[in-house]
Design a protein around this motif. Structure first.
Motif, mmCIF file in Angstrom:
data_model
loop_
_atom_site.group_PDB
_atom_site.id
_atom_site.type_symbol
_atom_site.label_atom_id
_atom_site.label_comp_id
_atom_site.label_asym_id
_atom_site.label_seq_id
_atom_site.Cartn_x
_atom_site.Cartn_y
_atom_site.Cartn_z
ATOM 1 N N SER A 140 0.926 -1.139 -0.006
ATOM 2 C CA SER A 140 0.043 0.091 -0.042
ATOM 3 C C SER A 140 0.958 1.138 -0.062
ATOM 4 N N ARG A 141 2.239 1.192 0.207
ATOM 5 C CA ARG A 141 3.056 2.366 0.334
ATOM 6 C C ARG A 141 3.915 2.435 -1.144
ATOM 7 N N SER A 142 3.564 1.419 -1.986
ATOM 8 C CA SER A 142 4.262 1.722 -3.149
ATOM 9 C C SER A 142 3.983 2.683 -3.850
ATOM 10 N N LYS A 143 5.086 3.369 -4.657
ATOM 11 C CA LYS A 143 5.160 4.681 -5.073
ATOM 12 C C LYS A 143 4.899 4.386 -6.997
ATOM 13 N N VAL A 144 5.235 2.902 -7.174
ATOM 14 C CA VAL A 144 5.431 2.791 -8.656
ATOM 15 C C VAL A 144 4.112 1.972 -9.146
ATOM 16 N N ILE A 145 3.253 1.377 -8.189
ATOM 17 C CA ILE A 145 2.260 0.378 -8.649
ATOM 18 C C ILE A 145 1.084 1.417 -8.678
ATOM 19 N N ASP A 146 0.419 1.592 -9.970
ATOM 20 C CA ASP A 146 -0.695 2.409 -9.771
ATOM 21 C C ASP A 146 -1.709 1.540 -9.348
ATOM 22 N N GLN A 147 -3.083 2.276 -9.174
ATOM 23 C CA GLN A 147 -4.202 1.643 -8.366
ATOM 24 C C GLN A 147 -4.967 0.914 -9.130
ATOM 25 N N GLN A 148 -4.984 1.390 -10.611
ATOM 26 C CA GLN A 148 -5.973 0.390 -11.537
ATOM 27 C C GLN A 148 -5.542 -0.942 -11.725
ATOM 28 N N ARG A 149 -4.261 -1.188 -11.480
ATOM 29 C CA ARG A 149 -3.780 -2.478 -11.828
ATOM 30 C C ARG A 149 -3.317 -3.361 -10.602
ATOM 31 N N LEU A 150 -3.591 -2.801 -9.411
ATOM 32 C CA LEU A 150 -3.318 -3.488 -8.127
ATOM 33 C C LEU A 150 -4.740 -3.936 -7.575
ATOM 34 N N TRP A 151 -4.517 -5.015 -7.066
ATOM 35 C CA TRP A 151 -5.596 -5.935 -6.379
ATOM 36 C C TRP A 151 -4.994 -6.495 -5.258
ATOM 37 N N PHE A 152 -5.545 -6.117 -4.005
ATOM 38 C CA PHE A 152 -5.634 -6.746 -2.805
ATOM 39 C C PHE A 152 -6.313 -7.986 -2.732
ATOM 40 N N CYS A 153 -5.821 -9.237 -2.331
ATOM 41 C CA CYS A 153 -6.423 -10.522 -2.395
ATOM 42 C C CYS A 153 -6.563 -10.876 -0.916
ATOM 43 N N ILE A 154 -7.550 -10.945 -0.343
ATOM 44 C CA ILE A 154 -7.909 -11.024 1.173
ATOM 45 C C ILE A 154 -8.670 -12.693 1.012
ATOM 46 N N HIS A 155 -7.575 -13.398 2.142
ATOM 47 C CA HIS A 155 -7.767 -14.652 2.044
ATOM 48 C C HIS A 155 -8.502 -15.197 3.415
ATOM 49 N N GLY A 156 -8.655 -14.243 4.489
ATOM 50 C CA GLY A 156 -9.224 -14.597 5.677
ATOM 51 C C GLY A 156 -10.139 -13.625 6.076
ATOM 52 N N ILE A 157 -10.964 -13.885 7.312
ATOM 53 C CA ILE A 157 -11.625 -12.807 7.985
ATOM 54 C C ILE A 157 -10.957 -11.945 8.910
ATOM 55 N N LEU A 158 -10.692 -10.938 8.230
ATOM 56 C CA LEU A 158 -9.611 -9.817 8.830
ATOM 57 C C LEU A 158 -10.275 -9.348 10.165
ATOM 58 N N SER A 159 -11.459 -9.197 10.420
ATOM 59 C CA SER A 159 -11.843 -8.755 11.797
ATOM 60 C C SER A 159 -11.879 -9.732 12.689
ATOM 61 N N THR A 160 -11.883 -10.979 12.521
ATOM 62 C CA THR A 160 -11.703 -11.915 13.572
ATOM 63 C C THR A 160 -10.230 -11.906 13.874
ATOM 64 N N SER A 161 -9.213 -11.996 12.703
ATOM 65 C CA SER A 161 -8.098 -12.220 12.891
ATOM 66 C C SER A 161 -7.145 -11.131 13.710
ATOM 67 N N TYR A 162 -7.430 -9.846 13.489
ATOM 68 C CA TYR A 162 -6.929 -8.404 13.908
ATOM 69 C C TYR A 162 -7.602 -7.693 14.935
ATOM 70 N N LEU A 163 -9.156 -8.062 15.062
ATOM 71 C CA LEU A 163 -9.696 -7.448 15.975
ATOM 72 C C LEU A 163 -10.452 -8.101 17.024
ATOM 73 N N GLY A 164 -10.501 -9.364 16.995
ATOM 74 C CA GLY A 164 -11.054 -10.462 17.840
ATOM 75 C C GLY A 164 -10.755 -10.238 19.329
ATOM 76 N N HIS A 165 -9.497 -9.825 19.600
ATOM 77 C CA HIS A 165 -9.076 -9.725 21.012
ATOM 78 C C HIS A 165 -9.014 -8.502 21.683
ATOM 79 N N ARG A 166 -9.506 -7.582 20.666
ATOM 80 C CA ARG A 166 -9.466 -5.977 21.203
ATOM 81 C C ARG A 166 -10.768 -5.569 21.513
ATOM 82 N N ALA A 167 -10.556 -4.254 22.167
ATOM 83 C CA ALA A 167 -11.880 -3.774 22.823
ATOM 84 C C ALA A 167 -11.664 -2.274 23.000
ATOM 85 N N GLY A 168 -12.704 -1.406 22.984
ATOM 86 C CA GLY A 168 -12.544 0.028 23.243
ATOM 87 C C GLY A 168 -11.914 0.597 22.284
#
Length: 365
Positions: free
Chosen positions: A105-133
């Protein structure tokens, strides 16, 4: 078409295997495929014909964590620029796994039209599940900032729904593309010799990680009354392996549970099993369920957030879904073990390598 796949590393995980399968399929279809790994770790063979490069982070300064993302993005940009100067511009660029996405996401040479982020998992569970407030709110904003108004491939409807519902992400384009399976290769690998052939056993295939819930699996197995052994395939965190072995002792099933570690070719073990069980808290897709069904092995899975419900409902096997507790899982295991369903192989062909790769190629507009 020139296509670039980027990933944080290639240890023995499901998303990593998916990336390599996609590389192979698109290369076989006549496309020029490059694969960049951001760590020098690879537990899978690289398909022939793929331009594979590793960009390891060799920085050892005390403040390296503070500069990691921008520093590694700059290293990636230099490599991409050199490659494009030598062979031409990439038509499509795919970033895989969240750590990779933070750098890309910090790349300066890849333009957004040809870039795709492939999401392989449930991000909210993986990264937010143990967090609060406030901690949860800040982390959600941080994740959303990477994907907001970007092109996204989600491996299941549930993954796409999670991005919108739980992370408040509004993509530029969102495409649901299931994971690919080289069906012919799986059938060939499954036909190889297996030391457990002819024996009656259940199997679980997956790394030892908290969200795989080996504890739930063992408790359900103990409750199910099934006498056939339970075989566990997979590597992972040694602490969790030891905790799982200790739990087997406490449940009085240690003589029935076999720990066989990571297997480069798990398919013969899956093929000869009486049943495969998935006990996870969440799964982006649930590759092993499709792999087991392709091997004609019945399955039972928790109805966890992610792809398992979609896979089994599509296969007409919603009765093989258990709730997220050991009692429900035990009941489903006992039922499917005693009454194995007929598996409709035709329903699985849509997961084949060719149709899935065609969906990826069609993203270029």
């Amino acid at each position: 078409m020139r296509i670039l796949m980027i990933i944080d590393g290639l240890p023995g995980g499901g998303a990593e295997k998916v990336v390599l399968t996609l590389c192979q399929g698109m290369q076989q279809a006549g496309h020029d495929i490059s694969l960049i790994s951001l760590r020098d770790i690879c537990n899978y063979p690289i398909p022939a014909g793929i331009n594979y490069q590793v960009i390891p982070d060799t920085c050892r300064t005390p403040w390296r964590k503070l500069t990691e993302l921008s520093r590694r993005a700059a290293m990636l940009d230099r490599t991409i620029s050199t490659n494009e100067q030598q062979k031409g511009r990439y038509d499509l660029v795919f970033s895989n796994l969240h750590k990779t996405d933070r750098i890309v996401s910090r790349s300066k040479v890849i333009d957004q039209q040809r870039l795709w982020f492939c999401i392989h998992g449930i991000l909210s569970t993986s990264y937010l599940g143990h967090r609060a407030g406030l901690d949860r709110w800040l982390k959600r904003r941080k994740i959303a900032s990477i994907y907001q108004h970007k092109n996204i491939v989600a491996v299941s409807q549930a993954v796409g729904h999670d991005l919108h519902q739980n992370l408040r992400i509004e993509p530029n384009r969102l495409e649901i593309i299931n994971n690919p399976f080289d069906i012919k290769a799986i059938e060939q690998e499954a036909a190889e010799p297996c030391m457990l052939a002819g024996k009656d056993y259940l199997i679980h295939v997956g790394r030892f990680h908290p969200h795989k819930r080996h504890d739930r699996l063992l408790k359900a197995y103990a409750l199910s009354g099934i006498k056939a052994p339970l075989v566990l395939l997979g590597g992972g965190e040694e602490k969790i392996v030891e905790e799982t072995k200790q739990l087997a002792q406490e449940l009085g099933i240690h003589e029935q549970v076999q720990f066989l570690g990571f297997q480069a070719n798990p398919f013969p073990f899956i093929k000869h099993a009486r049943m495969l069980v998935l006990s996870s808290d969440n799964e982006g897709f649930g590759n092993v369920l499709v792999e087991a069904l392709l091997c004609a092995t019945p399955v039972v899975s928790t109805r966890c957030p992610g792809g398992p419900q979609e896979i089994l409902e599509k296969a007409g096997m919603s009765n093989a879904l258990a709730e997220l507790n050991e009692k429900s899982l035990a009941e489903k295991m006992a039922n499917i073990y005693a009454n194995p369903p007929e598996i409709n192989h035709q329903q699985l062909l849509s997961y084949g390598l060719k149709p899935i790769c065609e969906q990826y190629i069609a993203l270029k507009k």
